[in-house]
Design an enzyme around this catalytic site. Structure first.
Site, short mmCIF file in Angstrom:
data_model
loop_
_atom_site.label_atom_id
_atom_site.label_comp_id
_atom_site.label_asym_id
_atom_site.label_seq_id
_atom_site.Cartn_x
_atom_site.Cartn_y
_atom_site.Cartn_z
N ILE A 1 1.70 12.58 10.15
CA ILE A 1 2.02 13.70 11.06
C ILE A 1 3.54 13.87 11.12
O ILE A 1 4.25 12.93 11.47
CB ILE A 1 1.49 13.43 12.48
CG1 ILE A 1 -0.03 13.21 12.47
CG2 ILE A 1 1.86 14.58 13.41
CD1 ILE A 1 -0.61 12.86 13.84
N LYS B 1 6.65 2.90 18.22
CA LYS B 1 6.62 4.32 17.86
C LYS B 1 6.97 5.18 19.07
O LYS B 1 7.70 6.17 18.95
CB LYS B 1 5.23 4.68 17.32
CG LYS B 1 4.92 3.99 15.99
CD LYS B 1 3.44 4.09 15.65
CE LYS B 1 3.12 3.46 14.31
NZ LYS B 1 1.69 3.29 14.08
N LYS C 1 9.04 1.07 11.83
CA LYS C 1 9.19 1.37 13.26
C LYS C 1 9.67 0.17 14.07
O LYS C 1 10.42 0.33 15.04
CB LYS C 1 7.87 1.91 13.83
CG LYS C 1 6.66 1.00 13.61
CD LYS C 1 5.80 1.45 12.45
CE LYS C 1 4.95 0.31 11.92
NZ LYS C 1 3.75 0.70 11.26
N GLY D 1 -2.40 4.38 6.43
CA GLY D 1 -2.97 4.46 5.09
C GLY D 1 -1.89 4.90 4.10
O GLY D 1 -0.90 5.56 4.49
N GLY E 1 2.14 8.08 10.99
CA GLY E 1 1.80 8.22 9.56
C GLY E 1 2.14 9.57 8.98
O GLY E 1 3.32 9.95 8.88
N ARG F 1 8.15 -8.74 -3.68
CA ARG F 1 8.11 -10.20 -3.72
C ARG F 1 7.55 -10.73 -5.03
O ARG F 1 8.06 -11.67 -5.59
CB ARG F 1 7.27 -10.72 -2.55
CG ARG F 1 8.13 -11.17 -1.38
CD ARG F 1 7.30 -11.92 -0.40
NE ARG F 1 6.33 -10.99 0.20
CZ ARG F 1 6.23 -10.78 1.49
NH1 ARG F 1 6.99 -11.42 2.33
NH2 ARG F 1 5.34 -9.95 1.97
N VAL G 1 6.45 6.95 12.52
CA VAL G 1 5.61 7.31 13.68
C VAL G 1 4.47 8.21 13.24
O VAL G 1 4.69 9.24 12.61
CB VAL G 1 6.43 8.06 14.76
CG1 VAL G 1 5.56 8.35 15.98
CG2 VAL G 1 7.67 7.28 15.16
N THR H 1 0.84 -1.21 0.00
CA THR H 1 0.00 0.00 0.00
C THR H 1 0.87 1.26 0.00
O THR H 1 0.64 2.19 -0.78
CB THR H 1 -0.88 0.02 1.28
OG1 THR H 1 -1.50 -1.25 1.40
CG2 THR H 1 -1.93 1.08 1.24
N1 HSE Z 1 -0.75 -0.39 11.72
C1 HSE Z 1 -0.36 0.96 11.89
C2 HSE Z 1 -1.54 1.73 12.47
C3 HSE Z 1 0.05 1.54 10.57
O1 HSE Z 1 -2.65 1.19 12.51
O2 HSE Z 1 -1.35 2.84 12.91
C4 HSE Z 1 0.85 2.80 10.69
O3 HSE Z 1 2.03 2.61 11.37
#
Ligand code: HSE
Length: 439
Positions: free
Chosen positions: A138, A207, A107, A304, A136, A46, A134, A14
């Site tokens: 931000i 994180k 992380k 995301g 996403g 992969r 950490v 993603t």
């Molecule tokens: N699995 C993590 C979350 C993705 O839900 O925040 C982002 O690090």
């Protein structure tokens, strides 16, 4: 204009696919801002044939990410595979060792090997950048490392896992089951490959360990984080929290104490009126208490593809501009060892949900055990289900919920009081205990 920056990306899930799309969409602006163009020239993943919504036909393909990392045809290696060992670690080490800067969102790897990787980057005079690791989208890494360089930080806390916040929000607002909400978070691409990392609190701990290092100048030490996930949180807890004026959030908290820097991850009751209580869904939030700026809260998408790609691309742009910061804000040798204050020392208020055999004396016994230890109660709530009201009090009926909110006390005192309550024989299930965090 300078030579283009040639980027190799390992991992086309993603986030990887979103990074390729974002670099493409913003190529003109990025070239103008960086003073050189940024070109993805090679990739590794992969499965070469998988449909990803990006065209990789013109890019050099590497089956082995370590070969990509070592390749002389790239200037920068971007690791988006994940995993705290194996190919991700080997490839990052290979890239750094061969004198290439690295951007990663990993992380788990940084929480485990951040110090050795930062040392290697330092020795090779290259960048190791991890804004996306950490919260996403931000930009909290840069905020702590550069933006707040003139501050002494007292506390950093926040919602650092989008999946957990999404689950708790939907359970509370829609009354849905934990499992249904987790399945949706997985479908939406928020959850880790193994969602235990999310719901068990480990992703938040990774994180938090990174933020702690940046905030307090300590070595990253994920083992020093006390971790409790959200799997024991029930709809009953979310409902009681609402009735008592609170909301439940999975928080990561790092705090300066007299005994060192306390690092903890746990479900937390936050006052409904607080800024952090209003953060719902996949959104993350980080609050920083610092001496000069006082309190600063950053809120934004925590997971995301696009949000995470935004942070990855910001790091790539910094490297294109020639910016190279000490990864954790200080040279590795200057970072102090992390401390590990004992969990039982934590002081604060508590939410306690007991499942009580509905017999005369039960409430009095619970209150006595609390009073014996000087635990003062802010709220008490016992509301029997309508079907039970007026029924004979025979002691054989189903246990009823009994909820308490205490004023500040220590964790050790709460545990002692609850052991005594359990020994009194009025309790049908293990007590639920949730810490309260004040703003
Ligand atoms: N699995 C993590 C979350 C993705 O839900 O925040 C982002 O690090």
């Amino acid at each position: 204009m300078a030579e283009p920056l040639r980027v190799g990306i390992a991992g086309l899930g993603t986030v990887g696919a979103s990074v390729i799309r974002l670099l493409d969409r913003q190529s003109a602006a990025l070239a103008a801002r960086s003073g050189r163009s940024i070109k993805v020239t090679a990739v590794s993943a992969r499965d070469r044939t998988r449909e990803r919504g990006v065209d990789v036909a013109g890019l050099v393909w590497f089956d082995n990410p370590v070969d990509l990392a070592k390749s002389h045809d790239i200037d920068l290696f971007v690791e988006l595979m994940g995993g705290d060992e194996g190919p991700a670690r080997l490839a990052i080490e290979a890239a750094l060792a061969s004198g290439k800067s690295v951007v990663t969102a990993n992380k788990a790897l940084l929480a485990k090997h951040g110090m050795s990787l930062a040392k290697l980057a330092e020795e090779k005079h290259v960048a190791l950048a991890f804004e996306a690791s950490v919260a996403g989208g931000i930009p909290v890494v840069k905020t702590l490392r550069e933006g707040l360089a003139g501050n002494s930080i007292e506390r950093v806390y926040g919602i650092l896992n989008g999946t957990c916040n999404y689950i708790l929000s939907r359970m509370e607002l829609e009354g849905l089951s934990f499992e249904a909400c987790l399945a949706d978070a997985q479908k939406l691409g928020y959850a880790e490959a193994d969602p235990t990392f999310d719901i068990g609190g480990f992703d938040t701990a990774h994180k938090l360990a990174i933020l702690t290092s940046l905030a307090f100048g300590t070595a990253v030490d994920a083992e020093a984080v006390q971790v409790e996930g959200i799997t024991a949180i029930t709809l009953a807890d979310l409902k009681s929290a609402e009735e008592l004026g609170y909301r439940i959030k999975l928080l990561g908290v790092a705090q300066r104490t007299e005994e060192g820097i306390e690092q903890r991850v746990h479900p937390t009751m936050v006052p409904r009126s607080s800024a952090i209580a209003a953060v719902m869904g996949v959104t993350n939030a980080v609050t920083i208490d610092a001496d000069a700026v006082k309190e600063l809260t950053l809120v934004g998408p925590g997971a995301g593809g696009d949000a995470t790609a935004s942070a990855v691309v910001a790091d790539i742009a910094d490297i294109a501009k020639g910016i190279r910061s000490a990864p954790f804000g200080l040279p590795v040798a200057s970072l102090e060892a992390a401390t590990r204050p004992p969990a039982q020392r934590h002081e604060g208020g508590y939410y306690i949900r007991l499942s009580v055999h509905d017999r005369p004396g039960a409430a009095a016994a619970i209150a006595t055990r609390m009073a014996e230890r000087q635990i003062s109660l802010e709220s008490i709530m016992q509301r029997n289900p309508p079907a039970k009201r007026g029924a004979a009090n025979s002691g054989t009926a189903k246990p009823v919920p009994f909820v308490l909110i205490t004023y500040a006390t220590s964790e050790a005192t709460i545990r002692e009081a609850l052991d005594a309550v359990v020994a009194d024989g009025y309790i049908a299930e293990k007590p639920q205990v949730i810490r309260i965090e004040r703003e």
